[in-house]
Design an enzyme around this catalytic site. Structure first.
Site, PDB file in Angstrom:
ATOM      1  N   LYS A  23       7.623  -8.325   8.737  1.00 40.50           N
ATOM      2  CA  LYS A  23       7.135  -9.072   7.558  1.00 40.50           C
ATOM      3  C   LYS A  23       6.789  -8.096   6.449  1.00 40.50           C
ATOM      4  O   LYS A  23       6.413  -6.948   6.693  1.00 40.50           O
ATOM      5  CB  LYS A  23       5.916  -9.942   7.892  1.00 40.50           C
ATOM      6  CG  LYS A  23       4.641  -9.180   8.331  1.00 40.50           C
ATOM      7  CD  LYS A  23       3.760  -8.692   7.195  1.00 40.50           C
ATOM      8  CE  LYS A  23       2.582  -7.871   7.701  1.00 40.50           C
ATOM      9  NZ  LYS A  23       2.041  -6.935   6.728  1.00 40.50           N
TER      10      LYS A  23
ATOM     11  N   ASP B 249      -1.504 -11.272  12.584  1.00 49.70           N
ATOM     12  CA  ASP B 249      -0.150 -11.493  12.078  1.00 49.70           C
ATOM     13  C   ASP B 249       0.774 -12.156  13.098  1.00 49.70           C
ATOM     14  O   ASP B 249       1.936 -12.444  12.785  1.00 49.70           O
ATOM     15  CB  ASP B 249       0.484 -10.148  11.666  1.00 49.70           C
ATOM     16  CG  ASP B 249      -0.218  -9.524  10.469  1.00 49.70           C
ATOM     17  OD1 ASP B 249      -0.853 -10.261   9.691  1.00 49.70           O
ATOM     18  OD2 ASP B 249      -0.118  -8.292  10.308  1.00 49.70           O
TER      19      ASP B 249
HETATM   20  O1  C5P Z   1      -5.827  -8.723  13.746  1.00 44.70           O
HETATM   21  P1  C5P Z   1      -5.336  -7.323  13.900  1.00 44.70           P
HETATM   22  O2  C5P Z   1      -5.613  -6.760  15.266  1.00 44.70           O
HETATM   23  O3  C5P Z   1      -3.922  -7.141  13.488  1.00 44.70           O
HETATM   24  O4  C5P Z   1      -6.201  -6.455  12.879  1.00 44.70           O
HETATM   25  C1  C5P Z   1      -6.255  -5.058  12.945  1.00 44.70           C
HETATM   26  C2  C5P Z   1      -7.439  -4.566  12.142  1.00 44.70           C
HETATM   27  O5  C5P Z   1      -7.207  -4.809  10.749  1.00 44.70           O
HETATM   28  C3  C5P Z   1      -8.751  -5.273  12.443  1.00 44.70           C
HETATM   29  O6  C5P Z   1      -9.416  -4.648  13.501  1.00 44.70           O
HETATM   30  C4  C5P Z   1      -9.507  -5.120  11.133  1.00 44.70           C
HETATM   31  O7  C5P Z   1     -10.098  -3.847  11.031  1.00 44.70           O
HETATM   32  C5  C5P Z   1      -8.409  -5.191  10.089  1.00 44.70           C
HETATM   33  N1  C5P Z   1      -8.244  -6.539   9.527  1.00 44.70           N
HETATM   34  C6  C5P Z   1      -9.208  -7.039   8.658  1.00 44.70           C
HETATM   35  N2  C5P Z   1      -9.047  -8.284   8.122  1.00 44.70           N
HETATM   36  C7  C5P Z   1      -7.958  -9.026   8.395  1.00 44.70           C
HETATM   37  C8  C5P Z   1      -6.961  -8.549   9.264  1.00 44.70           C
HETATM   38  C9  C5P Z   1      -7.130  -7.285   9.822  1.00 44.70           C
HETATM   39  O8  C5P Z   1     -10.205  -6.365   8.376  1.00 44.70           O
HETATM   40  N3  C5P Z   1      -7.840 -10.240   7.818  1.00 44.70           N
END
Ligand code: C5P
Length: 332
Positions: free
Chosen positions: A33, A161
């Site tokens: 993406k 995602d």
């Molecule tokens: O959800 P995911 O594991 O992909 O997110 C990785 C990191 O990115 C999270 O631990 C956070 O620090 C940051 N993040 C965030 N806000 C979001 C998505 C991700 O702060 N909406």
């Protein structure tokens, strides 16, 4: 709502229901993406940031094959394979475990083989893509029969995602990115992608964004961040299907943070603009830079130009939107 249906008419066959009693191997293909808009709000109590984003799936695919097995195992080949974990820390492994649990399958296991073309830690949601593909493939392998909505709910628990990697297309994401609503986008968009030499940690980029903003607020240069808002000019441009209107409206609130961590990305973005890109933006948390082209041949020109300018590790061309994770027929 976490599940989104997309229109038919894409260029590969999607198997929506396959009646196989004991399938030997199931392969799912899943796209990378890019974010056409990424508006980031303040950090929430749970540490995530509320955001509004326009996700756009592009034709750069990983493939995940799952096979029946007595115990879980995982192997990785292709792009960046040497830096991808092959244990429980891999989202693909977690996806298989989460699906088995949700479906009430005890002792379900699979041999998972990932073929990567999406670079790692690149802002292209490659890890989430592999998690999504594993959900779709294991749902087929184990004949669990979970719906797209149920898979998206499991996916949201794995990563922000993952629901989008299941959905594909061009979609608005809210919450932490997992709440999806379709975007009315027309046409096909052609991209040149410039990959950086070192990946960026998503968490570090969000933390840097907070720090940069706090400093600007303290200096009286900007007000504290409010709730993020969807760009209506971008949505109107996407409905027109005209890349010349979309290009100038690409935006990413994480870009200043990514640039402060990888200052050489400024040169990459500038080089793409010099080669006539209609828009140039860091994808997600970076370091991949996405350049919107006028046509497939213009995307090739930009990619060749970026390579010649020596401003990135590698380039790829891709078009979007494409569908999300889906089981592919043998040979397709
Ligand atoms: O959800 P995911 O594991 O992909 O997110 C990785 C990191 O990115 C999270 O631990 C956070 O620090 C940051 N993040 C965030 N806000 C979001 C998505 C991700 O702060 N909406």
């Amino acid at each position: 709502m976490t599940g989104v249906s997309h229109e038919s008419g894409y260029d590969h066959q999607i198997v929506t229901s396959v009646a196989r009693l004991s399938p030997a191997a199931i392969t799912a293909r899943v796209p990378a993406k890019i974010n056409l808009q990424l508006a980031v709000g303040p950090a929430r109590a749970d540490g995530y940031h509320s955001l509004v984003t326009v996700f756009h799936a592009v034709s750069l695919f990983d493939e995940v094959t799952v096979l029946p097995a007595g115990e879980m195992s995982l192997s990785v080949s292709g792009e960046d394979a040497d830096v991808v974990p092959v244990d429980q820390s891999n989202l693909a492994w977690q996806a298989a475990v989460a699906l088995a649990k949700a479906a009430g399958l005890r002792d379900a296991a699979a041999e998972i083989r990932i073929r990567k073309r999406i670079p790692v830690a690149a802002g292209l949601a490659g890890g989430s893509a592999d998690g999504a593909a594993t959900l779709v493939a294991c749902n087929e392998l184990w004949q669990t029969g979970l719906s797209a909505t149920e898979l998206a709910e499991i996916g949201a628990g794995l990563g922000s995602d993952v629901p989008f990697a299941l959905a594909g297309g061009t979609v608005v994401g809210r919450g932490r990115g997992e709440q999806l609503t379709p975007a009315l986008a027309a046409g096909t968009y052609h991209w040149a992608l410039a990959f950086g030499s070192e990946g960026l940690s998503t968490a570090q980029v969000y933390a840097t964004c907070d720090r940069l903003r706090a400093a600007r607020v303290a200096a009286g240069k900007q007000p504290p961040p409010g709730e993020p808002e969807l760009s209506h000019p971008l949505m109107t441009a996407l409905r027109s299907g005209d890349p010349a209107r979309v290009g100038p409206l690409l935006s990413n609130d994480l870009q200043p943070a990514a640039l402060s961590l990888r200052s050489r990305l400024r040169r990459t973005l500038a080089a793409g603009r010099e080669f006539g890109a209609l828009g140039a933006v860091v994808s997600g948390s970076g370091p991949t830079c996405a350049f919107l082209a006028k046509s497939p041949s213009h995307a090739r020109e930009i990619a060749v130009g970026l390579t010649g300018a020596g401003v990135c590790r590698a380039v790829a061309r891709a078009s979007g939107p494409v569908p999300g994770a889906s089981v592919v027929r043998d040979g397709s």
